[in-house]
Structure formats: structure tokens, C-alpha cells
Design a protein around this motif. Structure first.
Motif, short mmCIF file in Angstrom:
data_model
loop_
_atom_site.label_atom_id
_atom_site.label_comp_id
_atom_site.label_asym_id
_atom_site.label_seq_id
_atom_site.Cartn_x
_atom_site.Cartn_y
_atom_site.Cartn_z
N MET A 218 0.88 -1.18 0.00
CA MET A 218 0.00 0.00 0.00
C MET A 218 0.91 1.22 0.00
O MET A 218 1.72 1.41 0.92
CB MET A 218 -0.93 -0.02 1.21
CG MET A 218 -1.78 -1.29 1.25
SD MET A 218 -3.03 -1.31 2.54
CE MET A 218 -4.23 -0.15 1.88
N THR A 219 0.80 2.03 -1.05
CA THR A 219 1.83 3.04 -1.32
C THR A 219 1.23 4.36 -1.79
O THR A 219 0.03 4.49 -1.98
CB THR A 219 2.81 2.52 -2.40
OG1 THR A 219 2.05 2.24 -3.60
CG2 THR A 219 3.52 1.25 -1.96
N LYS A 220 2.13 5.34 -2.01
CA LYS A 220 1.70 6.66 -2.47
C LYS A 220 1.68 6.76 -4.00
O LYS A 220 1.17 7.73 -4.54
CB LYS A 220 2.63 7.73 -1.89
CG LYS A 220 2.65 7.76 -0.37
CD LYS A 220 3.64 8.79 0.16
CE LYS A 220 3.78 8.66 1.67
NZ LYS A 220 4.73 9.65 2.23
N SER A 221 2.26 5.79 -4.67
CA SER A 221 2.31 5.80 -6.14
C SER A 221 2.42 4.39 -6.68
O SER A 221 2.79 3.46 -5.95
CB SER A 221 3.50 6.64 -6.63
OG SER A 221 4.71 5.94 -6.39
N VAL A 222 2.12 4.25 -7.95
CA VAL A 222 2.24 2.94 -8.60
C VAL A 222 3.70 2.50 -8.65
O VAL A 222 4.02 1.32 -8.44
CB VAL A 222 1.62 2.98 -10.01
CG1 VAL A 222 1.90 1.67 -10.76
CG2 VAL A 222 0.11 3.23 -9.94
N LYS A 287 -11.80 6.54 -20.99
CA LYS A 287 -11.31 7.55 -21.94
C LYS A 287 -9.80 7.75 -21.78
O LYS A 287 -9.06 7.87 -22.77
CB LYS A 287 -12.06 8.87 -21.68
CG LYS A 287 -11.67 10.01 -22.61
CD LYS A 287 -12.27 9.82 -24.00
CE LYS A 287 -12.18 11.08 -24.84
NZ LYS A 287 -10.83 11.60 -25.04
N MET A 288 -9.33 7.76 -20.54
CA MET A 288 -7.89 7.93 -20.29
C MET A 288 -7.07 6.82 -20.94
O MET A 288 -6.04 7.07 -21.57
CB MET A 288 -7.61 7.95 -18.78
CG MET A 288 -8.12 9.16 -18.03
SD MET A 288 -7.88 8.92 -16.24
CE MET A 288 -9.09 10.06 -15.57
N LEU A 289 -7.52 5.59 -20.78
CA LEU A 289 -6.79 4.46 -21.35
C LEU A 289 -6.89 4.45 -22.88
O LEU A 289 -5.93 4.08 -23.57
CB LEU A 289 -7.30 3.14 -20.75
CG LEU A 289 -7.04 2.96 -19.25
CD1 LEU A 289 -7.68 1.69 -18.74
CD2 LEU A 289 -5.54 2.95 -18.95
N GLU A 290 -8.04 4.86 -23.40
CA GLU A 290 -8.20 4.99 -24.85
C GLU A 290 -7.22 6.03 -25.39
O GLU A 290 -6.55 5.80 -26.41
CB GLU A 290 -9.64 5.41 -25.19
CG GLU A 290 -10.56 4.25 -25.45
CD GLU A 290 -11.96 4.72 -25.83
OE1 GLU A 290 -12.64 3.97 -26.56
OE2 GLU A 290 -12.37 5.81 -25.42
N ASN A 474 2.23 -1.46 -15.16
CA ASN A 474 2.49 -0.52 -16.25
C ASN A 474 1.19 0.16 -16.72
O ASN A 474 1.15 1.38 -16.91
CB ASN A 474 3.16 -1.24 -17.43
CG ASN A 474 3.59 -0.28 -18.52
OD1 ASN A 474 4.15 0.78 -18.24
ND2 ASN A 474 3.33 -0.64 -19.77
N THR A 475 0.13 -0.62 -16.85
CA THR A 475 -1.16 -0.04 -17.22
C THR A 475 -1.67 0.89 -16.13
O THR A 475 -2.19 1.98 -16.40
CB THR A 475 -2.19 -1.15 -17.49
OG1 THR A 475 -1.67 -2.05 -18.48
CG2 THR A 475 -3.52 -0.59 -17.96
N ALA A 476 -1.49 0.47 -14.86
CA ALA A 476 -1.92 1.29 -13.73
C ALA A 476 -1.15 2.60 -13.67
O ALA A 476 -1.71 3.66 -13.36
CB ALA A 476 -1.74 0.52 -12.43
N ALA A 477 0.15 2.55 -13.99
CA ALA A 477 0.97 3.77 -13.98
C ALA A 477 0.49 4.76 -15.03
O ALA A 477 0.51 5.98 -14.80
CB ALA A 477 2.44 3.41 -14.20
N GLU A 480 -2.69 6.26 -13.72
CA GLU A 480 -2.31 7.21 -12.67
C GLU A 480 -1.81 8.53 -13.26
O GLU A 480 -2.21 9.62 -12.84
CB GLU A 480 -1.22 6.58 -11.80
CG GLU A 480 -0.62 7.48 -10.74
CD GLU A 480 0.56 6.82 -10.05
OE1 GLU A 480 0.53 6.69 -8.82
OE2 GLU A 480 1.53 6.43 -10.76
N ALA A 481 -0.95 8.42 -14.28
CA ALA A 481 -0.38 9.62 -14.90
C ALA A 481 -1.45 10.47 -15.57
O ALA A 481 -1.45 11.70 -15.46
CB ALA A 481 0.70 9.22 -15.91
N ARG A 482 -2.37 9.84 -16.24
CA ARG A 482 -3.41 10.59 -16.96
C ARG A 482 -4.47 11.14 -16.00
O ARG A 482 -5.04 12.19 -16.26
CB ARG A 482 -4.04 9.71 -18.05
CG ARG A 482 -3.06 9.48 -19.18
CD ARG A 482 -3.58 8.67 -20.32
NE ARG A 482 -2.55 8.57 -21.34
CZ ARG A 482 -2.39 9.41 -22.36
NH1 ARG A 482 -3.24 10.44 -22.51
NH2 ARG A 482 -1.41 9.27 -23.22
N ALA A 483 -4.72 10.43 -14.90
CA ALA A 483 -5.68 10.94 -13.92
C ALA A 483 -5.10 12.16 -13.20
O ALA A 483 -5.82 13.08 -12.83
CB ALA A 483 -6.05 9.85 -12.92
#
Length: 493
Positions: A218-222, A287-290, A474-477, A480-483
Motif C-alpha cells: 500500500m503506497t503513495k504511487s504505482v 477515456k484515459m486508457l483509450e 504498467n497499465t496502472a501507472a 495514474e499519470a493521466r488521472a
């Protein structure tokens, strides 16, 4: 230097290796933050002497050039992990005073990696709960606050999520049996990763449901989740369910490129009672992943609707078996006996005093579904449903889907006391999006992606293929970046 506790693992690692900061200074900043956060009730066994001892040893390793990624990083440890000579109560009165003579495999690997132990973190009793309200230590409190209420940090890893969100530690360990890492992470605006079943050793972690339990970061970033998982994972001959497969470099997998990846959206997760805000967040995540180049496809997981009932047969059944060892004979609490009481009375009184109401409820449910005449009707049927749920995921992944995007929770964090005193089933519904992942043994990660209208964090969940945590991270990162989620709770404690 006072804000060192707000660093991520990756930031602190780079500064420690550059010599800009010492592990002792980093640890002292966290210890100061912990001492000022008693109102959150997240750290229930403070270990400052051990922390400073480990920090000094880490500084010596850093000076010698022998510095693994976690060297000098201060962590909080969920009270479910056995830690040598440190109280390990699993949030239960029945284990009061239990100080193991051994270290869990996960914590031993963390200390071998140079990590620093700040203390033990609050949790629901025996990890049974979704709001951290069943703990013998009292409620853990969410650092996010938008009105007069105290909010839940989620459960069962509520102390872990609260401590990470409030910057009391750089990261924490959690465990996930039906969502107990991912739901608290979503409630506190943090990242929570449940690895594939067997990726991380369960040895030395107090068991709830042995076929479902899995420890994770459980962390502050991916990125931090990738770094911490690296140290936690690996084959362990002491755990017969531990997978004997190599641990890849999870951080190196964070390329930021998900072009051509196929992301599935399960239609069955659009459930009745889901808030409009969660639905909107899910659409934004799509939309972010697209926009990142992923192909989004609709998929079907038809047995999803049976997941909660199957889970709440299987998990209590395994719990009733695992908790039979707490009898007042070998360790922990023993009830005071009256003259003439025998061993049966000792068992009964010890368990009545030592176990809380939720644990008693699940033990009774579990014993009932395993009893003669009901085993086939409930437990065996639930096992068959579990196999069908796993088959649903297998078929989706066989169609070329790389990950599945779903909500992490049906709502944002609710007030302490708002659900615990009402129908327990309402509380169980908090796990509606997460239990399928445990039943199928898959990796899942909760990523903070927005705020609701009240200003509370909301998260989305990504579910990955078995043992492909690197691809999932990698997908989660990229999500995270786009959010671009950077909100932090305002300090009120």
C-alpha cells in the motif's frame, strides 16, 4: 527536512543514495509524524527504538555502497504480520500479549532489504471487516475529512491506508482476502496492489481464509508499489501455496507504453445502487486508457452476481477452521475460570471474551456451512461457483484481453458507525467489485483517479492476468499519470 515523511519510496531512495538525506533523518521525520497523529489511531504498536536501530544499520549499508532499493525506507506493518519480539495481535483481544519468536517471511525479506519498521498498524480483527471498526484497538480514522464526521479508512487494512495517506510512513504492508488492500486504498487516495495468489509468501501472516489471503503493498504511487512488491515477492519453501516462479523487475516494467493493449470493461460490474459519480469515473478511466492508445472492449463475466454469496460461504468456512487454534492453551488470552471448570469451559469462555462480534458471526457461519447435512448444499456449491468465476476470467483473457477496468468501490468513504450497527450485509456489499479477484486468484490494483462532489477520493481497479503484475503495474501507472491525482487530506489531526 521536516517534510521528509511526505516523500515517495522512489524519491527517498534516490536522495538516500545521493547522500542528501540519511535513513535516520527520514525515520525521525516519520516517528514525529506518528506521535502527532494519535487521533487517527492507525499505529497501534509503536517501535521507535527498533526503527532507529534499523535506520542506523541502513545508513551503514548506504555508506558501504550495499544499498537495495528499500534500504533506509521507513514502513508501517499491518498487525496481521508476525514480527519478532513485537506485539502481533491481528487486531484481536484473543492474541493480547502475543510476541512471536519468529519473523514472517515478508517482513524478514523487508528487513533484509534494509527497510525500517516504524510500528504495527491497526486493522479489522483477524482481517474480518470493511471499515476497520472490528478492531480491539478501536476504530482507525481516515485522514480525509470534509464535514463533522469521522470517516472510515476502509478495511481490513484501514490502519495501513490511513498511515500512508497521512504521510506517517512512506508505505505499508496490507493483506487482501476480499478487497482489504484495494478498498482502503480507494477510500484514502492511495495505491493498493493485491498480487496473484502465491506471488507473496503467507508464512507468518495470521490466517483468515487460506485460499484467498494474499499480502501486498500500500503506497503513495504505482512506482512505489512496484518497488515494494519486488522486496515482498518470491518463492518460499515454508509456504506450500507459494509459486516457484521468478520475480521479474517490476519497476523496469513501467515503460509508460500501453499502445495496442486490450482493456476489458465487464458489463456485469454496472450494478444496481452504484453511484453516478462512480459510473462517471469509470467512463473517464475508459477515456484515459483509450487516449493512451489502448483498445477498449466490452466483456462478460456472467457469474459475477454469485461472487459475494460464494465468498461469504468460502471465507467464513476457512476462517472457522483457522481460528480453531485460538483456545487459550498455547498463546494469547485465557479467560479466568471458576472452580470446577474444565477444558471445555476454558475454550468457551476464552473465545467468548477474546473474539469480537464479527469474528464470532463468521465462525458460526463457517461452522454451519461445513457441518454435516449442509456441506454439499453450501460449501461444495460455493466451490463450484468459484470455479465458474475463475473460468469467466480465463475465457476473457484467452480472447486477448490484457487487463480489466472496473470501479474499486461502490461509494467513497462513509462515516464510522453508519454501517456497522445496521445490517452486516450492507457492509459486505463494499466488497462487491473486489471479491471476484480473490476467488479467481488474480492480481488487482486500486488507483486513485478522482474526487467526488464532497471532495473525497475515488479509485478505479485494474485486474490483470495471473503472475503478470509487471504488465498490470504498467497499465496502472499510465492510468495514474493521466488521472493526475495529487490531492492530499488537509491536516486536522
Amino acid at each position: 527536512m521536516a517534510d521528509l515523511n511526505t516523500l515517495t519510496i522512489a524519491e527517498a531512495r534516490d536522495r538516500l543514495r545521493a547522500g542528501d538525506v540519511t535513513a535516520r533523518a527520514l525515520t525521525e521525520a516519520c516517528l514525529t509524524a506518528i506521535d502527532g497523529a494519535d487521533a487517527l489511531n492507525s499505529v497501534v504498536h509503536k517501535t521507535p527504538e527498533k526503527a532507529l536501530e534499523l535506520a542506523d544499520a541502513a545508513d551503514a549499508r548506504l555508506k558501504s555502497g550495499d544499498a537495495p532499493a528499500l534500504c533506509g525506507i521507513p514502513l508501517g506493518i499491518k498487525d496481521l504480520f508476525c514480527t519478532r519480539h513485537v506485539d502481533s495481535q491481528a487486531g484481536s483481544r484473543i492474541l493480547q500479549g502475543f510476541r512471536p519468536e519468529y519473523e514472517s517471511t515478508v517482513t524478514r525479506q523487508l528487513w533484509d532489504s534494509g527497510a525500517v519498521m516504524l510500528g504495527k498498524l491497526n486493522m479489522d480483527e483477524f482481517a474480518m471487516g470493511s471499515s476497520n471498526e472490528t478492531s480491539t484497538y478501536g476504530n482507525a480514522v481516515n485522514p480525509w475529512k470534509v464535514d463533522d464526521r469521522k470517516l472510515t479508512p476502509g478495511g481490513s487494512s484501514g490502519g495501513s491506508s490511513a498511515a500512508v495517506a497521512a504521510d506517517l510512513c512512506l508505505a505499508a504492508t496490507g493483506t487482501d482476502t476480499g478487497g482489504s488492500i484495494r478498498q482502503p486504498a480507494a477510500f484514502t487516495g492511495t495505491v493498493g496492489l493485491k498480487p496473484t495468489y502465491g506471488r507473496v509468501s503467507r508464512w507468518g501472516i495470521v490466517a483468515f481464509a487460506s485460499s484467498l489471503d494474499q499480502a501486498g503493498p500500500m503506497t503513495k504511487s504505482v512506482r512505489d508499489a512496484a518497488i515494494l512488491l519486488q522486496a515482498m515477492a518470491g518463492h518460499d519453501p515454508l509456504d506450500s501455496t507459494s509459486a516457484d516462479i521468478p520475480v521479474p523487475d517490476f519497476e523496469a516494467a513501467l515503460t509508460g507504453d500501453i499502445k495496442g493493449k486490450t482493456i476489458g470493461l465487464p458489463r456485469e460490474y454496472r450494478m444496481e445502487g452504484m453511484s453516478d459519480e462512480i459510473d462517471r469515473l469509470w467512463a473517464e478511466g475508459r477515456k484515459m486508457l483509450e487516449d493512451a492508445g489502448a483498445n477498449i472492449v466490452d466483456v462478460s463475466l456472467p457469474h459475477t452476481k454469485y461472487a459475494l454469496p460464494a465468498y461469504y460461504v468460502i471465507a467464513p468456512a476457512e476462517a472457522s477452521s483457522n481460528l480453531a487454534r485460538y483456545d487459550g492453551v498455547r498463546f494469547g488470552h485465557r479467560a479466568k475460570l471458576d472452580q470446577g471448570d474444565g477444558i471445555t469451559e476454558m475454550y468457551e469462555k476464552t473465545r467468548a471474551e477474546g473474539f469480537g462480534d464479527e469474528v464470532k458471526r463468521r465462525v458460526m457461519v463457517g461452522t454451519y456451512v461445513l457441518s454435516a447435512g449442509f456441506y454439499d448444499a453450501y460449501y461444495n456449491r460455493a466451490r463450484k461457483v468459484r470455479a465458474l468465476i475463475k473460468r469467466d476470467f480465463d475465457e476473457v483473457f484467452a480472447q486477448g484481453v490484457d487487463a480489466i477496468l472496473t470501479p474499486a468501490t461502490p461509494t467513497s468513504a462513509f462515516g464510522l458507525g453508519e454501517m456497522a450497527d445496521s445490517d452486516p450485509v450492507a457492509m459486505y456489499l463494499n466488497d462487491v467489485f473486489t471479491v471476484t479477484v480473490n476467488l479467481a486468484g488474480l492480481p488487482g490494483i486500486a488507483v486513485p483517479t478522482g474526487l467526488d462532489s464532497k471532495g473525497l477520493p475515488l479509485g478505479l481497479q485494474l485486474i490483470g492476468r495471473p503472475f503478470e503484475e509487471g504488465d498490470l503495474l504498467n497499465t496502472a501507472a499510465e492510468l495514474e499519470a493521466r488521472a493526475g491525482f495529487v490531492a492530499k487530506p488537509e491536516r486536522w489531526w
